[in-house]
Design a protein around this motif. Sequence first.
Motif, PDB file in Angstrom:
ATOM      1  N   PHE A  34       0.836  -1.201   0.000  1.00  0.00           N
ATOM      2  CA  PHE A  34       0.000   0.000   0.000  1.00  0.00           C
ATOM      3  C   PHE A  34       0.870   1.250   0.000  1.00  0.00           C
ATOM      4  O   PHE A  34       0.596   2.225  -0.707  1.00  0.00           O
ATOM      5  CB  PHE A  34      -0.930   0.008   1.216  1.00  0.00           C
ATOM      6  N   GLY A  35       1.928   1.231   0.810  1.00  0.00           N
ATOM      7  CA  GLY A  35       2.830   2.373   0.829  1.00  0.00           C
ATOM      8  C   GLY A  35       3.503   2.583  -0.511  1.00  0.00           C
ATOM      9  O   GLY A  35       3.626   3.720  -0.986  1.00  0.00           O
ATOM     10  N   CYS A  46       5.152   1.036  -7.233  1.00  0.00           N
ATOM     11  CA  CYS A  46       4.752  -0.258  -7.770  1.00  0.00           C
ATOM     12  C   CYS A  46       3.547  -0.068  -8.689  1.00  0.00           C
ATOM     13  O   CYS A  46       2.787   0.898  -8.551  1.00  0.00           O
ATOM     14  CB  CYS A  46       4.447  -1.266  -6.660  1.00  0.00           C
ATOM     15  N   ASP A  47       3.398  -0.959  -9.625  1.00  0.00           N
ATOM     16  CA  ASP A  47       2.350  -0.864 -10.638  1.00  0.00           C
ATOM     17  C   ASP A  47       1.343  -1.978 -10.395  1.00  0.00           C
ATOM     18  O   ASP A  47       1.544  -3.117 -10.797  1.00  0.00           O
ATOM     19  CB  ASP A  47       2.977  -0.981 -12.032  1.00  0.00           C
ATOM     20  N   VAL A  48       0.247  -1.640  -9.717  1.00  0.00           N
ATOM     21  CA  VAL A  48      -0.762  -2.638  -9.397  1.00  0.00           C
ATOM     22  C   VAL A  48      -2.104  -1.928  -9.260  1.00  0.00           C
ATOM     23  O   VAL A  48      -2.178  -0.770  -8.837  1.00  0.00           O
ATOM     24  CB  VAL A  48      -0.413  -3.377  -8.081  1.00  0.00           C
ATOM     25  N   GLU A  49      -3.157  -2.622  -9.633  1.00  0.00           N
ATOM     26  CA  GLU A  49      -4.488  -2.077  -9.436  1.00  0.00           C
ATOM     27  C   GLU A  49      -4.812  -2.106  -7.938  1.00  0.00           C
ATOM     28  O   GLU A  49      -4.650  -3.143  -7.282  1.00  0.00           O
ATOM     29  CB  GLU A  49      -5.521  -2.902 -10.203  1.00  0.00           C
ATOM     30  N   LEU A  66      -4.858  -5.162  -4.203  1.00  0.00           N
ATOM     31  CA  LEU A  66      -4.396  -5.086  -2.821  1.00  0.00           C
ATOM     32  C   LEU A  66      -5.558  -5.243  -1.851  1.00  0.00           C
ATOM     33  O   LEU A  66      -5.449  -5.921  -0.815  1.00  0.00           O
ATOM     34  CB  LEU A  66      -3.684  -3.746  -2.574  1.00  0.00           C
ATOM     35  N   PHE A  67      -6.694  -4.626  -2.166  1.00  0.00           N
ATOM     36  CA  PHE A  67      -7.855  -4.742  -1.277  1.00  0.00           C
ATOM     37  C   PHE A  67      -8.395  -6.171  -1.263  1.00  0.00           C
ATOM     38  O   PHE A  67      -8.891  -6.642  -0.230  1.00  0.00           O
ATOM     39  CB  PHE A  67      -8.940  -3.752  -1.689  1.00  0.00           C
ATOM     40  N   LYS A  68      -8.278  -6.851  -2.398  1.00  0.00           N
ATOM     41  CA  LYS A  68      -8.710  -8.255  -2.452  1.00  0.00           C
ATOM     42  C   LYS A  68      -7.824  -9.108  -1.548  1.00  0.00           C
ATOM     43  O   LYS A  68      -8.318  -9.958  -0.785  1.00  0.00           O
ATOM     44  CB  LYS A  68      -8.658  -8.766  -3.885  1.00  0.00           C
TER      45      LYS A  68
END
Length: 988
Positions: A309-310, A317-320, A324-326
């Motif tokens: 998250f940070g 970082c490259d992520v939807e 992360l919430f999933k």
Amino acid sequence: MKRPLPRALNSEGQTPVKIASVIRYHLGELSARNAHHEFEHLCRYLAKARIHSNILPATGPVSSGGDQGRDFETFRSQVAYPAVSNFKDMVSDAKVVFGSSLDKRIERKIRTDVGSIATRGGSVERIIYFCESNLAVAKRHKLKAWARESHNVSLEIFDGTAIADLLSDRDVFWIAQEFLHIPAEIMPTTADRDGWYGRQVERWADRSPMVVSNADFAEVKFGLRRATFHNDARPHLLFWIGLMKPFLKESAPRQLQRCADYELAVAHLRGKGDLASEFGLVRDYFADVEDWLAVADLQDAATLLVYAFGGLMLGQCDVEPAMLFKWRQRVMSVLGREIARAPGPGRRSGLLSVRAFLQSMPESVGSPIPYERCFDDWEAALGEAEKTPLFPIEELVRDLSKMTPALGESPRFVALADRADGLFASRQGPVAAAEHMYVRAITFYEADRLLDAIRDLHRVQFRWLTGDTMVRFQRASFILAKSYLELGLAYASKHVALAASFSALHSDDPAVIHSLPTVMFAAADADNAAGNSLSYFNLLLIGLEAHARLDPDPLQPDKHPQVDAQLGQATALRGLAAREGGTQLAAVDKLLSEVPFPLRDPIVRASVDPSGFWLKGSWDDVWDGIEEHFLDRPFADLGTVRSTRWRAFGIRWSAVFDNDRQTNGIAEEFLACLQITLAALAGTDLCLLPIEIRLELSVSRAARRAKILHKKPSSATGSVIAIRLARRDAESPHDHTGETLAIIAEVLGQISMLPVGELLETLKEPLLTAANRIHIGRPYRELYDEFLPDERFAKTERHASSPVQPDRPHRGWQHPLLAPKDGPGPTYDPSDALTYVRARYDRGLRLAGLSIRGLMADEDRRARLRGWHEEGLKDWEILSIVLNAAVNIRHPLADDAELSPEDLDRFRRAFESKEAETTAIAASAFTDELLVTSRRLFEVAYLRAWGLDIPFPDLDEKMIETFLVDRYGLRTDDVEHPDIFGWPSQPN
């Protein structure tokens, strides 16, 4: 701007003691999981590393006793060893048998296993037994004696605490990681204190790790962590990343693959600041997160999520975000299930702590962080931890410290932190607990949450006021003094700083002694801010003398910022004295003559430099800067009578007293106690009025105790309180405190709207807090005498001069944290308020509705009521005022008349009857004087309806009205009602 402060804890890793406490907790989890085989393997590897190298495992199922109680044992080796060999050095030629058990009834289990080992399977010379349960020393000795007497065998026992201590060393820590799943963030320090890092780089320069070896993984991890977090090792970061990558291979155990995912992700995020190209590491880690259920595994998952998250927020970082919430939801689901099925408080406390930590992240994009659920889990975790003696409470305390910036304002956080500190202190000792409390206090201080910092620093002081922690006591005292001064409470600050100076002056510890200049300068700063300029120079001289004596290079101010700042302040004060052109300059120069010439000469020259602010423009221009930076005017400690001022809670405080040395010390002691009490009261709503309080302090040698001589209004907005203080010597530092606090409570009664009984009840806890804070080493009057003896008081110079610009008003300043209370008062209830308003409409219309019709028909009376309406008075308030006037017309009483029972009965019946046409009052009877008086009487009645009272007669009525408007809904509360007055535009 606040300068950086020293931290109590570093981030280089954990000490062996802290690591051992975490290992001890996870050993207990083996017992909860009934993991006998893991415990046996752990003990065997630990024995090979620390006891004997020639060990073979026994055969036969452990639980059935097929191994004859022998979990592993030594073998006789015929190998020819090299001259230098670790294996050879640890070989045992004697027959040694090892046993291990997770059994809780360990004494009986050891006797059974020792008997089996000694009587079956051949002769044995020594038995070494590992057990998870702790075993008291006396019981160990008893078992060892029994083994010798009954079986002629030597017995050694390693219990859970001993095992944990052994596993905390860097070279065997991998054993704990492999079998206990220790959290990734728990590891021995990576500081290169013994040159180990250089040896590790050299050792791994030409070799590759075995991907099935936990020992190799641990060594690579230590190197990678050091390169990630230490600049001196950062050039080796790619080298260690390259060594860690082989553990990602399919041939590596899945546990090591996931550990490598974690370490590489942290290295890329924290070391390189970029995880975009390597985010597959995080995806791989969470691919099977539901399969890893140890507390440490779930803690690592939560920590890696927080890292991710940070990284997302920082663009690393490259992520939807949905991904992360999933993952967050998956981990939360596992935690919820495992908490529900946890077999006991040990595992449950750990799982709840992990979930509380993870709840510090939002549940979805744009959603608020569920802080209340964080507190729910932390409180539950602490409840379980209190039942779990082995719970690593320091980890929970550390997590709370990390959350201080986000959660520190919450009362739940304060209560939780206090509870955790108490548990930590009961298990590790108050000195250790104070270290974490100090970290939180520094966080509060740096966030300008000074009241929170003061609370925790006083607690730290109490726990560190011992010989071996006096250096830390000095550190806490310095920040505490700064906190009080930044609040504008100079005498509280001076008390703290002088107490620390006294400790340094009388210490035999060189480290404590070297703190003397710093804390002495802090005391001088307090006097300077309070306008006590001559006292400032006296304390400055003591600080400079200590600096010159203790510092190896004292006469170069550019190397000592604190000294440079003090010399700059001395320059400004001399410049002001020179501009004033009075006798202040002679008093200053007499003191400056004691300063070494290399320091004195720049002060004198700079003080007459035209560029100094004290010489620029008119006195009006200069005075603006003085009022912004000084609590009172400079040189306020000159003259035959001293006057000192400050502001807090909207109250303009002042104190006057004779300017002699004895009176100064005792009067300042009272003011220090008062200011410490005001800080303790900052969170308490006493319904204080923003008036002027003038304290006339005197000192009597004959008096046995302090006493208020009289209290009287100085005006409708102020009060004068004459207080006689006792000069007697105290047998203990506590002798004066009780009576001083009683006087302070009485002073507060002069400015509080609370009735006396409720005020005293409300004051109980804050006064107890203040009493605990006031006792800082020695009483203030003793500290004053220590640092300002009679020969340095300079009474002649003081009395021959006066403050700078004595006739010019000085408004001072007030810190926002000590601003007057706002919002609803402590006795206010919105539902009760509306009930009151409805009753006022009902009663007013019933008893004075017809009279109001006549008032509105009269042009002059209508103008009066319309003026009130335009002023903002609600209809029910105007109606109540008219009703009060009507009752007074119908049942007039002289001002000095006493109400008889008949009068009271007549008034009661008047408020129960209904007005008729024949009893309506003519408009001419409602004189202006009567309406104005009735308005004032209504406000007093409204005040008392809320359980409040007027602190002294003739209090400014506008002040009462403003208080009721601001805090008791006087101009905001209303309900639907008939159009009584027919205003052109009825307000909503």
